[in-house]
Motif scaffolding. Structure first.
Motif, mmCIF file in Angstrom:
data_model
loop_
_atom_site.group_PDB
_atom_site.id
_atom_site.type_symbol
_atom_site.label_atom_id
_atom_site.label_comp_id
_atom_site.label_asym_id
_atom_site.label_seq_id
_atom_site.Cartn_x
_atom_site.Cartn_y
_atom_site.Cartn_z
ATOM 1 N N ILE A 1 8.801 8.896 -6.254
ATOM 2 C CA ILE A 1 8.178 9.869 -6.292
ATOM 3 C C ILE A 1 6.443 9.564 -6.724
ATOM 4 C CG2 ILE A 1 7.581 11.906 -7.651
ATOM 5 C CD1 ILE A 1 10.960 12.478 -6.551
ATOM 6 N N GLU A 2 7.018 8.324 -7.926
ATOM 7 C CA GLU A 2 5.635 7.732 -8.687
ATOM 8 C C GLU A 2 4.505 7.420 -7.604
ATOM 9 O OE1 GLU A 2 6.998 6.037 -11.976
ATOM 10 O OE2 GLU A 2 8.141 7.550 -12.986
ATOM 11 N N LYS A 3 4.735 6.376 -6.509
ATOM 12 C CA LYS A 3 4.697 5.812 -6.020
ATOM 13 C C LYS A 3 3.581 7.458 -4.703
ATOM 14 C CE LYS A 3 4.409 1.681 -2.901
ATOM 15 N NZ LYS A 3 5.062 1.384 -2.018
ATOM 16 N N GLY A 4 3.946 8.233 -4.725
ATOM 17 C CA GLY A 4 3.490 8.930 -4.097
ATOM 18 C C GLY A 4 2.925 8.449 -2.595
ATOM 19 N N GLU A 5 3.119 7.300 -2.123
ATOM 20 C CA GLU A 5 2.376 6.786 -1.089
ATOM 21 C C GLU A 5 1.933 7.653 -0.052
ATOM 22 O OE1 GLU A 5 -0.219 4.304 0.367
ATOM 23 O OE2 GLU A 5 1.110 3.734 -1.830
ATOM 24 N N PRO A 6 1.357 8.180 1.003
ATOM 25 C CA PRO A 6 1.187 9.425 1.363
ATOM 26 C C PRO A 6 0.767 8.931 3.215
ATOM 27 C CG PRO A 6 -1.174 9.133 0.912
ATOM 28 C CD PRO A 6 -0.498 8.101 -0.138
ATOM 29 N N THR A 7 1.986 9.519 3.743
ATOM 30 C CA THR A 7 2.554 9.092 4.753
ATOM 31 C C THR A 7 1.445 9.580 6.310
ATOM 32 O OG1 THR A 7 2.716 11.236 5.797
ATOM 33 C CG2 THR A 7 4.688 9.813 4.639
#
Ligand code: HAM
Length: 412
Positions: A223-229
């Motif tokens: 969640i913290e990384k929150g890297e968008p697909t």
């Protein structure tokens, strides 16, 4: 007789009691919802408030099934008041999709019923603006729908400082789940745990995650990384091109509780985090297929925005207009001999589109005038005799006398 808990009475303004809701605000909200949807090319539809119970038990997921207002009708049918609109929409589209060019862009404003535990922002009945786009799998459709959601809230005067769209994707979570060696039998249970992260104690979430082979720590890192697909990046670029980037953020804490979502999901929240979700939605590419018994297969996505949280938010941010009486003209009848001809004047003005009020029964002139002032009408009109009308502009105090047939023209 009291009304049922969780249900509302809507009164015209000014409101007689803090415990009732405003019919004027409701109308104001419906008007904005309709106007924005129409600007985006969405067409209005509606369905029955009562549906076969089965429509909801298999498709919406546990949470909603536990909240159904269901009963057996006099024909021994298992029925339920609708807790949401999406299964009805899927049924309606599947039945007649050939009649419509794709993508289908439809909206509705149904009243929905959920037997929920009553709390702030959650009642047992609410109105929900639904906008759905069916027959397009490209992320351009997701961006179009999110833009509509943003512009709907902006239509009420809310800005990017007031609300944010938390954007996420079940595909991202699906990849996480697969890569973490998740057993597909636990997929929906996993999504349910993620959906409740913000509402449950961390130890409890961790325990449930461990039972299916995951940990809260790994989940939190993701969640913290929150890297968008790739798909989410495309949507962000599309929204950036429209100048709407400030209204969205990637937030994998959002996953949505309903069972049928398949891809991009999102929720709208107030920035200060004071209220429950204002709106929620996402992709549900398999629902039409499921509901039509495999007869029709169309990708789809949509969102629902309730009137309860929206009203609370608009009130808290001072974004609700004053609702004055909408009357244009008060026709004074000071001489009862002129009542018949006054009724003709009243009827003609209403036919010409003016909102007109007058004393139904004989009343003293000062009482009539006070009523006109209370109604904040722009003009009073009074028959001088059988042929002439005296119109008074209450703001400028100007007075003119005109022929009966010319009165409407004169007012315009
Ligand atoms: P939902 O998240 O269950 O989604 O509801 C959408 C919105 O309706 C919520 O964000 C909230 O504003 C409002 N709402 C829901 N339940 C209540 C309640 N008990 N009292 C007051 N307001 C409530 C759906 O219903 C999906 N069918 C939306 C959708 C349309 N997804 C795709 N198309």
């Amino acid at each position: 007789m009291e009304r049922l808990p969780g249900f509302r009475d809507f009164y015209p303004e000014p409101l007689p009691h803090p415990d009732v809701w405003s019919a004027d605000i409701r109308q104001h909200i419906f008007e904005k919802w309709r106007a924005t949807a129409c600007r985006y090319g969405f067409r209005e539809y509606d369905g029955p408030p009562l549906e076969p119970l089965e429509l909801f038990t298999t498709k919406s997921g546990e949470e909603i099934v536990g909240q159904l207002y269901n009963f057996t009708d006099k024909g021994e049918r298992a029925v339920s008041l609708r807790p949401e609109m999406t299964p009805t929409l899927a049924r309606m589209v599947a039945a007649h999709e050939r009649n419509y060019k794709k993508p289908i862009k439809w909206f509705a404003i149904p009243q929905l019923f959920r037997y929920e535990r009553q709390q702030k922002g959650r009642l047992r009945e609410h109105f929900q603006f639904n906008a759905d786009l069916i027959g397009e799998s490209d992320p351009a459709a997701d961006a179009e729908l999110i833009a509509l959601l943003i512009d709907t809230l902006r239509a009420f005067g809310l800005t990017s400082e007031d609300f944010v769209i938390r954007l996420s994707s079940r595909n991202a979570w699906y990849d996480f789940f697969k890569q973490g060696g998740g057993d597909m039998a636990h997929e929906y249970a996993f999504y349910q745990i993620i959906d409740k992260l913000e509402r449950e104690a961390p130890e409890h979430s961790d325990q449930k995650l461990r039972a299916i082979g995951f940990s809260l720590e790994a989940v939190n890192q993701f969640i913290e990384k929150g890297e968008p697909t790739v798909e989410l990046k495309t949507i962000l670029d599309n929204l950036t091109a429209r100048g709407l980037r400030d209204f969205v953020k990637i937030d994998y804490k959002v996953i949505r509780g309903l069972a049928y979502y398949t891809g991009v999901v999102f929720e709208a929240f107030d920035r200060k985090g004071e209220f429950r979700a204002i709106a929620g939605g996402g992709r549900y590419d398999n629902l039409v297929k499921l509901i039509s018994g495999d007869k029709v297969n169309l990708p789809a996505l949509g969102f629902g925005m309730g009137d309860v949280v929206l009203t609370e938010l608009l009130r808290a941010r001072g974004r609700l207009p004053k609702f004055d009486s909408p009357m244009d003209v008060f026709v004074l009848i000071e001489d009862e001999a002129l009542r018949s001809i006054s009724l003709k004047l009243i009827h003609d003005l209403r036919a010409a589109g003016y909102a007109v009020e007058y004393p139904l029964t004989p009343a003293k002139p000062d009482k009539q005038f006070k009523r006109a002032m209370d109604l904040k009408v722009a003009h009073t009109a009074r028959m001088d005799n059988d042929a002439y009308v005296r119109i008074r502009n209450l703001k400028t105090r100007e007075e003119v006398v005109t022929g009966l047939a010319d009165t409407a023209n004169h007012l315009s």
